[in-house]
Design an enzyme around this catalytic site. Structure first.
Site, PDB file in Angstrom:
ATOM      1  N   ARG A  60      11.062  -1.202  11.363  1.00 34.75           N
ATOM      2  CA  ARG A  60       9.920  -0.807  12.236  1.00 34.75           C
ATOM      3  C   ARG A  60       9.768  -2.041  13.329  1.00 34.75           C
ATOM      4  O   ARG A  60      10.074  -3.088  13.178  1.00 34.75           O
ATOM      5  CB  ARG A  60       8.661  -1.073  11.382  1.00 34.75           C
TER       6      ARG A  60
ATOM      7  N   ARG B 166      -0.763  -9.062  13.411  1.00 34.28           N
ATOM      8  CA  ARG B 166      -1.192  -8.001  12.597  1.00 34.28           C
ATOM      9  C   ARG B 166      -2.043  -8.634  11.296  1.00 34.28           C
ATOM     10  O   ARG B 166      -3.233  -7.919  10.908  1.00 34.28           O
ATOM     11  CB  ARG B 166      -0.072  -7.111  11.908  1.00 34.28           C
TER      12      ARG B 166
ATOM     13  N   ARG C 210      11.857  -5.395   5.188  1.00 33.99           N
ATOM     14  CA  ARG C 210      11.790  -4.173   4.910  1.00 33.99           C
ATOM     15  C   ARG C 210      12.743  -3.323   5.916  1.00 33.99           C
ATOM     16  O   ARG C 210      12.799  -3.337   6.945  1.00 33.99           O
ATOM     17  CB  ARG C 210      10.342  -3.547   5.284  1.00 33.99           C
TER      18      ARG C 210
ATOM     19  N   ARG D 208      -9.892   0.928   8.475  1.00 40.97           N
ATOM     20  CA  ARG D 208      -9.452  -0.533   8.804  1.00 40.97           C
ATOM     21  C   ARG D 208     -10.579  -1.400   9.334  1.00 40.97           C
ATOM     22  O   ARG D 208     -10.462  -2.446   9.819  1.00 40.97           O
ATOM     23  CB  ARG D 208      -8.120  -0.357   9.600  1.00 40.97           C
TER      24      ARG D 208
ATOM     25  N   LYS E 185       0.901  -1.120  -0.081  1.00 40.98           N
ATOM     26  CA  LYS E 185      -0.298   0.001   0.036  1.00 40.98           C
ATOM     27  C   LYS E 185       0.956   1.336   0.121  1.00 40.98           C
ATOM     28  O   LYS E 185       0.810   2.214  -0.684  1.00 40.98           O
ATOM     29  CB  LYS E 185      -0.945   0.010   1.293  1.00 40.98           C
TER      30      LYS E 185
HETATM   31  P1  AP5 Z   1       4.868  -1.721   1.813  1.00 44.76           P
HETATM   32  O1  AP5 Z   1       4.530  -0.830   0.570  1.00 44.76           O
HETATM   33  O2  AP5 Z   1       5.474  -0.868   3.053  1.00 44.76           O
HETATM   34  O3  AP5 Z   1       3.742  -2.408   2.422  1.00 44.76           O
HETATM   35  P2  AP5 Z   1       2.260  -1.958   3.265  1.00 44.76           P
HETATM   36  O4  AP5 Z   1       1.358  -2.578   2.703  1.00 44.76           O
HETATM   37  O5  AP5 Z   1       2.361  -0.446   3.330  1.00 44.76           O
HETATM   38  O6  AP5 Z   1       2.513  -2.380   4.536  1.00 44.76           O
HETATM   39  P3  AP5 Z   1       2.482  -1.893   6.174  1.00 44.76           P
HETATM   40  O7  AP5 Z   1       3.454  -3.090   6.872  1.00 44.76           O
HETATM   41  O8  AP5 Z   1       2.925  -0.479   6.152  1.00 44.76           O
HETATM   42  O9  AP5 Z   1       0.842  -1.984   6.321  1.00 44.76           O
HETATM   43  P4  AP5 Z   1       0.436  -2.098   7.825  1.00 44.76           P
HETATM   44  O10 AP5 Z   1      -0.963  -1.888   7.312  1.00 44.76           O
HETATM   45  O11 AP5 Z   1       0.644  -3.351   8.464  1.00 44.76           O
HETATM   46  O12 AP5 Z   1       0.913  -1.006   8.597  1.00 44.76           O
HETATM   47  P5  AP5 Z   1       0.528   0.559   8.899  1.00 44.76           P
HETATM   48  O13 AP5 Z   1       1.887   1.460   8.884  1.00 44.76           O
HETATM   49  O14 AP5 Z   1      -0.630   0.907   7.975  1.00 44.76           O
HETATM   50  O15 AP5 Z   1       5.708  -2.831   1.232  1.00 44.76           O
HETATM   51  C1  AP5 Z   1       6.267  -3.511   2.443  1.00 44.76           C
HETATM   52  C2  AP5 Z   1       7.563  -4.208   1.831  1.00 44.76           C
HETATM   53  O16 AP5 Z   1       7.426  -5.070   0.556  1.00 44.76           O
HETATM   54  C3  AP5 Z   1       8.354  -3.035   1.454  1.00 44.76           C
HETATM   55  O17 AP5 Z   1      10.001  -3.549   1.786  1.00 44.76           O
HETATM   56  C4  AP5 Z   1       8.439  -2.982  -0.128  1.00 44.76           C
HETATM   57  O18 AP5 Z   1       9.521  -2.564  -0.724  1.00 44.76           O
HETATM   58  C5  AP5 Z   1       8.046  -4.506  -0.383  1.00 44.76           C
HETATM   59  N1  AP5 Z   1       7.276  -4.630  -1.777  1.00 44.76           N
HETATM   60  C6  AP5 Z   1       6.205  -3.661  -1.909  1.00 44.76           C
HETATM   61  N2  AP5 Z   1       5.607  -4.246  -3.088  1.00 44.76           N
HETATM   62  C7  AP5 Z   1       6.257  -5.229  -3.557  1.00 44.76           C
HETATM   63  C8  AP5 Z   1       6.292  -5.957  -4.824  1.00 44.76           C
HETATM   64  N3  AP5 Z   1       5.506  -5.740  -5.698  1.00 44.76           N
HETATM   65  N4  AP5 Z   1       7.072  -7.053  -4.867  1.00 44.76           N
HETATM   66  C9  AP5 Z   1       8.203  -6.966  -3.990  1.00 44.76           C
HETATM   67  N5  AP5 Z   1       8.386  -6.368  -2.818  1.00 44.76           N
HETATM   68  C10 AP5 Z   1       7.375  -5.381  -2.407  1.00 44.76           C
HETATM   69  O19 AP5 Z   1      -0.061   0.355  10.405  1.00 44.76           O
HETATM   70  C11 AP5 Z   1       0.694  -0.033  11.611  1.00 44.76           C
HETATM   71  C12 AP5 Z   1      -0.056  -0.158  12.835  1.00 44.76           C
HETATM   72  O20 AP5 Z   1      -0.653   1.138  13.038  1.00 44.76           O
HETATM   73  C13 AP5 Z   1      -1.299  -1.130  12.720  1.00 44.76           C
HETATM   74  O21 AP5 Z   1      -0.859  -2.392  12.916  1.00 44.76           O
HETATM   75  C14 AP5 Z   1      -2.312  -0.520  13.811  1.00 44.76           C
HETATM   76  O22 AP5 Z   1      -1.816  -0.856  15.094  1.00 44.76           O
HETATM   77  C15 AP5 Z   1      -1.923   0.967  13.577  1.00 44.76           C
HETATM   78  N6  AP5 Z   1      -2.889   1.531  12.590  1.00 44.76           N
HETATM   79  C16 AP5 Z   1      -2.787   2.003  11.417  1.00 44.76           C
HETATM   80  N7  AP5 Z   1      -3.931   2.510  10.720  1.00 44.76           N
HETATM   81  C17 AP5 Z   1      -4.869   2.233  11.645  1.00 44.76           C
HETATM   82  C18 AP5 Z   1      -6.267   2.455  11.590  1.00 44.76           C
HETATM   83  N8  AP5 Z   1      -6.651   2.771  10.409  1.00 44.76           N
HETATM   84  N9  AP5 Z   1      -6.888   1.770  12.653  1.00 44.76           N
HETATM   85  C19 AP5 Z   1      -6.641   1.236  13.751  1.00 44.76           C
HETATM   86  N10 AP5 Z   1      -5.036   1.147  13.859  1.00 44.76           N
HETATM   87  C20 AP5 Z   1      -4.188   1.656  12.858  1.00 44.76           C
END
Ligand code: AP5
Length: 217
Positions: free
Chosen positions: A162, A173, A128, A89, A13
């Site tokens: 992270r 997660r 990552r 979410r 994402k």
């Molecule tokens: P990346 O693009 O970083 O993946 P992502 O989908 O953004 O994953 P996240 O881990 O950031 O998502 P998340 O939803 O768990 O975390 P968030 O920060 O929102 O890609 C990942 C890796 O893969 C990278 O190294 C990239 O280079 C590689 N990659 C990407 N595409 C690729 C491809 N096609 N091929 C190969 N490699 C690839 O949330 C964190 C925490 O915050 C949550 O757990 C929760 O506690 C809290 N939180 C956040 N939002 C909310 C909400 N709305 N409500 C409640 N709690 C929340």
């Protein structure tokens, strides 16, 4: 253009939002990034969120909803459009977003669901790392720095991983995603906004699938 990127942790994402925001000159609203900023500043919200994020759970809906509401209604940079990355979410967040947007006389153009199988996600998450100076993202398996230990973009030599990118938190997660976020798939499908793409493909192929959707809007 007003978009949601939906998908499990590590689906890509953030990576794709980064591409879309530059191409279409719109802002990326990542609730994960907002929460990590709060954690680093050790604010009251940050201290509360830190424990929840480390446990792989979700931060309270009301906190997240007011964070996004404030951003959407008060910031002029959202006028051109926005990408919601990591929000909504839960169904409660999705329903609150509907109300927020209707108050602002806006509506969503598309919800892009990036689908990736779990075994691939573990590898993406565990590999990552990010430059701690310019924020450029890298991966041990998929996107290494050209010179070992040096950021391609700014030349810095220190990187961060992270705290929630470990196998134990990752499986929690994923469980939160399956239980609380996956119900959004039928929710947006019924509204005829949902487009599902194969996020297990290479970066460029995923980007091309997104372009194909956005070009039609
Ligand atoms: P990346 O693009 O970083 O993946 P992502 O989908 O953004 O994953 P996240 O881990 O950031 O998502 P998340 O939803 O768990 O975390 P968030 O920060 O929102 O890609 C990942 C890796 O893969 C990278 O190294 C990239 O280079 C590689 N990659 C990407 N595409 C690729 C491809 N096609 N091929 C190969 N490699 C690839 O949330 C964190 C925490 O915050 C949550 O757990 C929760 O506690 C809290 N939180 C956040 N939002 C909310 C909400 N709305 N409500 C409640 N709690 C929340």
């Amino acid at each position: 253009m007003k978009l949601i990127l939906l998908g499990p942790p590590g689906a890509g994402k953030g990576t794709q939002a980064n591409y879309i925001k530059s191409k279409y000159n719109i802002v990326q609203l990542s609730t994960g990034d907002m929460l990590r900023t709060a954690v680093n500043s050790m604010s009251e919200l940050g201290l509360k969120a830190n424990e929840i994020m480390k446990s792989g759970g979700l931060v309270d809906d009301d906190i997240i909803i007011s964070m996004i509401e404030e951003r959407l209604s008060k910031s002029s940079d959202c006028q051109n459009g926005f990408i919601l990355d990591g929000f909504p979410r839960t169904l409660k967040q999705a329903k609150a977003l509907d109300i927020m947007l209707s108050k602002l006389n806006k509506s969503l153009d598309s919800v892009i669901h990036i689908k990736v199988e779990e075994d691939l996600l573990v590898r993406r998450i565990s590999g990552r790392f990010t430059c701690d100076e310019c924020g450029e993202g890298y991966n041990d398996y998929y996107k290494k720095t050209k010179i070992d230990g040096i950021c391609d973009k700014c030349g810095n030599d220190s990187f961060i991983r992270r705290a929630d990118d470990n196998e134990k938190t990752f499986s929690l997660r994923v469980r939160s995603y399956i239980e609380q976020t996956e119900p959004l798939i039928p929710f947006y499908d019924k509204k005829k906004l949902l487009k599902t793409i194969d996020g297990s493909l290479e970066f460029k192929e995923v980007k091309d699938s997104i372009d194909a959707i956005l070009d039609k809007l």
